[in-house]
Design a protein around this motif. Structure first.
Motif, PDB file in Angstrom:
ATOM      1  N   TRP A   1       6.220  50.649  35.992  1.00  9.39           N
ATOM      2  CA  TRP A   1       7.151  49.886  36.816  1.00  9.39           C
ATOM      3  C   TRP A   1       6.862  48.392  36.690  1.00  9.39           C
ATOM      4  O   TRP A   1       7.786  47.579  36.553  1.00  9.39           O
TER       5      TRP A   1
ATOM      6  N   THR B   1       8.206  47.005  33.405  1.00 11.28           N
ATOM      7  CA  THR B   1       9.667  46.886  33.308  1.00 11.28           C
ATOM      8  C   THR B   1      10.282  45.987  34.386  1.00 11.28           C
ATOM      9  O   THR B   1      11.483  45.762  34.376  1.00 11.28           O
ATOM     10  N   HIS B   2       9.459  45.507  35.303  1.00 10.91           N
ATOM     11  CA  HIS B   2       9.959  44.641  36.385  1.00 10.91           C
ATOM     12  C   HIS B   2       9.181  43.333  36.440  1.00 10.91           C
ATOM     13  O   HIS B   2       8.710  42.917  37.494  1.00 10.91           O
TER      14      HIS B   2
ATOM     15  N   ILE C   1      12.492  47.229  45.927  1.00  7.41           N
ATOM     16  CA  ILE C   1      12.651  48.415  45.082  1.00  7.41           C
ATOM     17  C   ILE C   1      13.794  49.253  45.638  1.00  7.41           C
ATOM     18  O   ILE C   1      14.133  49.166  46.821  1.00  7.41           O
TER      19      ILE C   1
ATOM     20  N   GLU D   1      12.651  54.892  44.305  1.00 11.01           N
ATOM     21  CA  GLU D   1      11.863  54.314  43.230  1.00 11.01           C
ATOM     22  C   GLU D   1      10.390  54.336  43.640  1.00 11.01           C
ATOM     23  O   GLU D   1      10.055  54.079  44.785  1.00 11.01           O
ATOM     24  N   LEU D   2       9.531  54.660  42.730  1.00  7.32           N
ATOM     25  CA  LEU D   2       8.092  54.776  42.956  1.00  7.32           C
ATOM     26  C   LEU D   2       7.745  55.850  43.993  1.00  7.32           C
ATOM     27  O   LEU D   2       6.733  55.779  44.691  1.00  7.32           O
TER      28      LEU D   2
END
Length: 121
Positions: free
Chosen positions: A55, A58-59, A108, A112-113
């Motif tokens: 994550w 990609t963020h 987020i 997500e996560l």
């Protein structure tokens, strides 16, 4: 006119997002908000480690400066940084001082996560 210039300066200073390129160290310590005294070592083989590290990769864009404390969630300490994953945010902390200091935050999406957030429940 002066107010307009001050407003534009404030927006430019606080409204801009930043890019942050931080990855987890090969080994990190994870703490759950429900039992902060218990720590678990996580590595590249653990699903929690992989989820957060992927994550973060990609963020890298879209981080905003922040300060303060955020309750709950899961906290992962890695090198000079701490990462707190809560229901709607990821917060990056600097751990160079006596206590962690929140420095960046990013929203987020719901779900997500979840691999990490489910541990906090």
């Amino acid at each position: 006119m002066n107010r307009f210039i001050i407003l534009l300066l404030a927006i430019s200073l606080f409204g801009c997002s930043k890019s942050v390129d931080i990855q987890l160290e090969p080994q990190a310590q994870m703490f759950l908000s429900k039992d902060i005294k218990q720590q678990v070592t996580i590595t590249k083989q653990d699903a929690v480690y992989v989820a957060l590290n992927d994550w973060l990769r990609t963020h890298q864009a879209g981080w905003y400066a922040t300060s303060g404390r955020f309750p709950g969630g899961v906290y992962i300490k890695s090198g000079n940084y701490g990462f707190q994953v809560i229901e709607s945010k990821v917060v990056i902390y600097s751990t160079l001082g006596n206590e962690p200091k929140a420095i960046y935050i990013q929203e987020i999406n719901k779900g997500e996560l979840s691999t990490i957030l489910n541990l906090a429940k």
